[in-house]
Scaffold this active site. Structure first.
Site, short mmCIF file in Angstrom:
data_model
loop_
_atom_site.label_atom_id
_atom_site.label_comp_id
_atom_site.label_asym_id
_atom_site.label_seq_id
_atom_site.Cartn_x
_atom_site.Cartn_y
_atom_site.Cartn_z
N TYR A 17 0.83 -1.21 0.00
CA TYR A 17 0.00 0.00 0.00
C TYR A 17 0.86 1.25 0.00
O TYR A 17 1.77 1.41 0.82
CB TYR A 17 -0.91 -0.03 1.22
N GLU A 18 0.58 2.16 -0.93
CA GLU A 18 1.26 3.45 -1.00
C GLU A 18 0.19 4.55 -0.90
O GLU A 18 -0.49 4.86 -1.87
CB GLU A 18 2.04 3.57 -2.32
N PRO A 19 0.01 5.14 0.29
CA PRO A 19 -1.11 6.05 0.51
C PRO A 19 -1.07 7.33 -0.32
O PRO A 19 -2.10 7.99 -0.48
CB PRO A 19 -1.02 6.38 2.01
N ARG A 20 0.09 7.68 -0.87
CA ARG A 20 0.21 8.93 -1.64
C ARG A 20 -0.05 8.75 -3.13
O ARG A 20 -0.12 9.74 -3.86
CB ARG A 20 1.62 9.51 -1.46
#
Length: 453
Positions: free
Chosen positions: A232-235
Site C-alpha cells: 500500500y502506497e497512501p500517496r
C-alpha cells in the site's frame, strides 16, 4: 466474425491503426500536439485542452463514445514512460476508423464513454525525465496536490466520476514474471485501498477485469505477464483513485527481447486497452473469479541485459551481470554498459547469456594514437586491434549523438576521457574474455562481441 476473440482480431489487424509518425519513445509535446490536431473536428473523437502543466504546456482530454459506463485513462504521468502514449495514438486511429471491425468498435462507443489524457506530464517528457518540472513525482502527489498536473487529474476524477481508470506506466526492463527468466513484458495491478489489502466492490471489479485481460494477452506473451507489488502506497494515484470509487488498473510496460523502442509492447498495450473497453462494454469480466489474479506471478528483478556465467576473474570463478543504462540526448539516447553485480548470480538470468567456463577476464588497452573524428575509427583494422588487446579509442571530436549511432565493436571515448578496463561492481563494462591466453570475446560498453582469430 466471432465476438469472443476481439484481442486476436486486434493483433492481426494492428498495422492498419499504427501511428507511423511516432516510432521512438522520446517524442516531445509538440509532436503530440501535431498528431492530435486531426481530431479537433472529428465526429467520433473530440479533442480539447483540459489544463496546463507547470511550464504552461497544454494538456489534452480526448473523449469517445456515448455510453453510460465511463472510463478514464492517463499516460506518461512519468515523463520518461511513453509506451502507452504511443499506443493511445493507435487507439485513436482505431476508434475513428470504418472497417470490418465496426461490430466491436460500435459496441465500445455505444456502451462506454472513454476519456483519454495522453502525456499528463509534458514538462517531464521534454527532457525525458520521470518527475515534473517542479521535480515532484506526480504519482506521489495524490494527497498534497502540489503540482498542477496532479490537481488536474484529481479534478477530472471528481468531475467525470469514471467507473474504471487505467494508470499507464513503463517499468524497468529487468523485471521478470516470477522467479523465471521470462521478462515481465506487461504487468498488472489492482491497487489496494488500505494496508490490509482489503477487496471492496470497486477493487473487485478491477481484479476481475485483470483476470480476463491476462487470459487474453497470454496468447501473445505466454508466461510474460507479471503482477506488481500490492504494498500500500497512501500517496499514489492508483490507491486513491480506487478509494475515490474508480475501479483502477495499473498497466506497466516492461521489457521484451530486441525491442529497445518498445514497439511490440506498444502493440500489446493497444490490444490490452481496447480489449478492456470491449469487456467493460459487454460486462463479461463480471463472471471472473478472484483467485486467478493472485496466481499471476509477482514481479521480480532477476534479469540482466548480459549475464556471463562461470568466468574466471583472477583467482575466483564468478558470474558477471551487466545492464545497459540509457542516457537521453534530445530525441535519441546512448547506452552505458555497467557491471551491476557479480559473484553467485545463479538465481538470475540474462536477455543474452554466455557460459564463461574456460574463459578468463582480461583488461583491455587504450589505442595509443588519438584520432580526429569518429570516421577515422571506422578506417582502423578493428578486428586486428581487438586481437592485440586494444579495447578503446580516443577521438578529439565526438558528440553524444555519435555515441548513439555508431555500431563499431570498440569503445570510443573523447580525448579528454580516461579509459579504465578494471572490472568491479558499478564500473563500466569494458573487458576481454580469453581462453588459454587468446582473446575470444570483447565486452564493449556492455555488449558482447566475438573476436575472430
Amino acid at each position: 466474425m466471432q465476438l469472443s476473440n476481439f484481442h486476436q482480431q486486434l493483433f492481426d489487424n494492428y498495422s492498419r491503426y499504427y501511428e507511423s509518425r511516432v516510432k521512438y519513445r522520446r517524442f516531445k509535446h509538440q509532436d503530440l500536439v501535431v498528431l492530435l490536431d486531426k481530431f479537433k473536428k472529428n465526429n467520433i473523437l473530440s479533442n480539447s485542452i483540459t489544463g496546463k502543466s507547470y511550464q504552461k504546456r497544454d494538456i489534452y482530454l480526448l473523449k469517445a463514445g456515448t455510453g453510460k459506463t465511463k472510463i478514464l485513462l492517463w499516460s506518461q504521468m512519468h515523463g520518461d514512460e511513453a509506451t502507452a502514449t504511443m499506443a493511445l495514438l493507435d487507439i485513436f486511429n482505431f476508434l475513428t476508423a470504418n472497417d470490418e471491425l465496426n461490430t466491436f468498435r460500435e459496441k465500445i462507443l455505444s456502451e462506454t464513454t472513454v476519456y483519454f489524457v495522453p502525456m499528463l506530464n509534458p514538462d517531464g517528457a521534454e527532457p525525458f525525465e520521470r518527475r515534473t518540472a517542479q521535480c515532484i513525482d506526480m504519482n506521489r502527489d495524490a494527497l498534497q496536490l502540489q503540482t498542477p498536473e496532479a490537481k488536474l487529474l484529481k479534478q477530472l476524477q471528481h468531475d467525470l466520476k469514471p467507473d474504471f481508470g487505467f494508470n499507464l506506466h513503463d517499468q524497468n526492463t529487468h523485471y521478470t514474471a516470477g522467479a523465471t527468466r521470462n521478462p515481465a513484458t506487461i504487468t498488472f495491478l489492482a491497487p489496494p485501498i488500505d494496508a490490509q489489502n482489503t477487496i471492496n466492490d470497486v477493487r473487485k471489479r478491477a481484479i476481475q477485469l485483470i483476470v480476463q485481460l491476462n487470459q487474453h494477452i497470454q496468447t501473445f506473451i505466454p508466461n510474460q505477464v507479471g503482477r506488481w507489488s500490492d504494498e500500500y502506497e497512501p500517496r499514489a494515484f492508483g490507491e486513491n483513485m480506487q478509494k475515490w470509487g474508480t475501479s483502477t488498473i495499473l498497466v506497466e510496460s516492461g521489457g521484451y527481447p530486441n525491442d529497445p523502442e518498445k514497439q511490440f509492447i506498444r502493440k500489446l498495450n493497444f490490444i490490452v486497452l481496447l480489449d478492456a473497453f470491449y469487456q467493460i462494454a459487454t460486462q463479461s469480466y463480471q463472471n471472473e473469479k478472484l483467485e486467478p489474479y493472485t496466481a499471476i506471478p509477482p514481479n521480480e528483478k532477476r534479469l540482466f541485459d548480459l549475464l556471463i556465467k562461470n568466468v574466471k576473474v583472477k583467482d575466483s570463478v564468478v558470474d558477471i551481470g551487466i545492464i545497459h543504462n540509457e542516457t537521453t540526448v534530445g530525441s535519441s539516447f546512448y547506452y552505458s554498459g555497467q557491471i551491476y553485480d557479480w559473484g553467485d548470480l545463479s538465481v538470475f538470468y540474462g536477455y543474452e547469456e554466455l557460459n564463461g567456463q574456460k574463459l578468463q577476464v582480461k583488461e583491455g588497452k587504450l589505442y595509443p594514437q588519438k584520432l580526429s573524428v569518429i570516421d577515422d575509427v571506422a578506417r582502423l583494422p578493428i578486428a586486428e586491434l581487438l586481437q592485440q588487446g586494444y579495447l578503446a579509442v580516443q577521438v578529439d571530436q565526438i558528440t553524444p549523438e555519435q555515441r548513439t549511432t555508431h555500431t563499431l565493436p570498440i569503445h570510443i571515448i573523447s580525448a579528454k576521457e580516461d579509459f579504465n578496463s578494471k572490472i568491479g561492481e558499478g564500473k563500466e563494462a569494458n573487458f576481454f574474455l580469453t581462453e588459454n591466453g587468446k582473446i575470444r570475446y570483447a565486452v564493449v560498453n556492455g555488449f558482447l562481441h566475438k573476436v575472430e582469430p
